[in-house]
Scaffold this motif. Structure first.
Motif, PDB file in Angstrom:
ATOM      1  N   GLN A  45     -45.839  35.934  59.184  1.00  0.00           N
ATOM      2  CA  GLN A  45     -44.578  35.212  59.916  1.00  0.00           C
ATOM      3  C   GLN A  45     -44.219  33.950  58.974  1.00  0.00           C
ATOM      4  O   GLN A  45     -42.910  33.927  58.720  1.00  0.00           O
ATOM      5  N   ARG A 104     -42.148  35.345  56.012  1.00  0.00           N
ATOM      6  CA  ARG A 104     -41.042  35.887  56.520  1.00  0.00           C
ATOM      7  C   ARG A 104     -40.080  34.596  56.783  1.00  0.00           C
ATOM      8  O   ARG A 104     -38.797  34.626  56.912  1.00  0.00           O
ATOM      9  N   ASN A 105     -40.572  33.355  56.296  1.00  0.00           N
ATOM     10  CA  ASN A 105     -39.993  32.160  56.187  1.00  0.00           C
ATOM     11  C   ASN A 105     -39.427  31.664  57.798  1.00  0.00           C
ATOM     12  O   ASN A 105     -38.399  31.021  58.025  1.00  0.00           O
ATOM     13  N   LEU A 106     -40.328  32.052  58.516  1.00  0.00           N
ATOM     14  CA  LEU A 106     -40.126  31.411  59.963  1.00  0.00           C
ATOM     15  C   LEU A 106     -40.678  30.047  60.141  1.00  0.00           C
ATOM     16  O   LEU A 106     -41.408  29.758  59.373  1.00  0.00           O
ATOM     17  N   THR A 152     -42.485  27.751  65.414  1.00  0.00           N
ATOM     18  CA  THR A 152     -42.271  29.197  66.098  1.00  0.00           C
ATOM     19  C   THR A 152     -43.466  29.776  65.999  1.00  0.00           C
ATOM     20  O   THR A 152     -43.997  30.100  66.772  1.00  0.00           O
ATOM     21  N   VAL A 153     -44.096  29.746  64.709  1.00  0.00           N
ATOM     22  CA  VAL A 153     -45.284  30.553  64.423  1.00  0.00           C
ATOM     23  C   VAL A 153     -46.512  29.742  65.188  1.00  0.00           C
ATOM     24  O   VAL A 153     -47.171  30.522  65.906  1.00  0.00           O
ATOM     25  N   ARG A 198     -46.063  30.828  68.906  1.00  0.00           N
ATOM     26  CA  ARG A 198     -46.545  32.147  69.058  1.00  0.00           C
ATOM     27  C   ARG A 198     -47.971  32.299  68.912  1.00  0.00           C
ATOM     28  O   ARG A 198     -48.520  33.108  70.080  1.00  0.00           O
TER      29      ARG A 198
END
Length: 77
Positions: free
Chosen positions: A49, A52-54, A58-59, A62
């Motif tokens: 994640q 994916r440059n999130l 956010t990571v 989750r």
């Protein structure tokens, strides 16, 4: 997967897919396999994640959701 073939030539032995040989030693049993596999799975998912440059928030959100669910059901996925 060029990385697997590069690892094979450096480490010798059978072809290596992925990076598991960088984390596990041959012939050494895991002490708590369920815990260690779950932790490694979450680390890999986290890294994927982030790649994916999130956003970190956010990571982390989750990851905490999955950990809370695993604690609630007292089982690993």
């Amino acid at each position: 997967m060029a990385l697997g073939y590069e690892l094979e030539s450096v480490l010798g032995g059978s072809p290596c897919r992925g990076a598991v040989r960088l984390h596990l030693a041959d012939g050494v049993p895991l002490l708590r396999p369920e815990d260690q596999v779950f932790t490694a799975m979450l680390e890999g998912w986290r890294n994927q994640q982030l790649a994916r440059n999130l956003a970190r928030s956010t990571v982390e959100g989750r990851e905490s959701t999955v950990k809370a669910f695993a604690g609630y059901v007292s089982a690993y996925p």
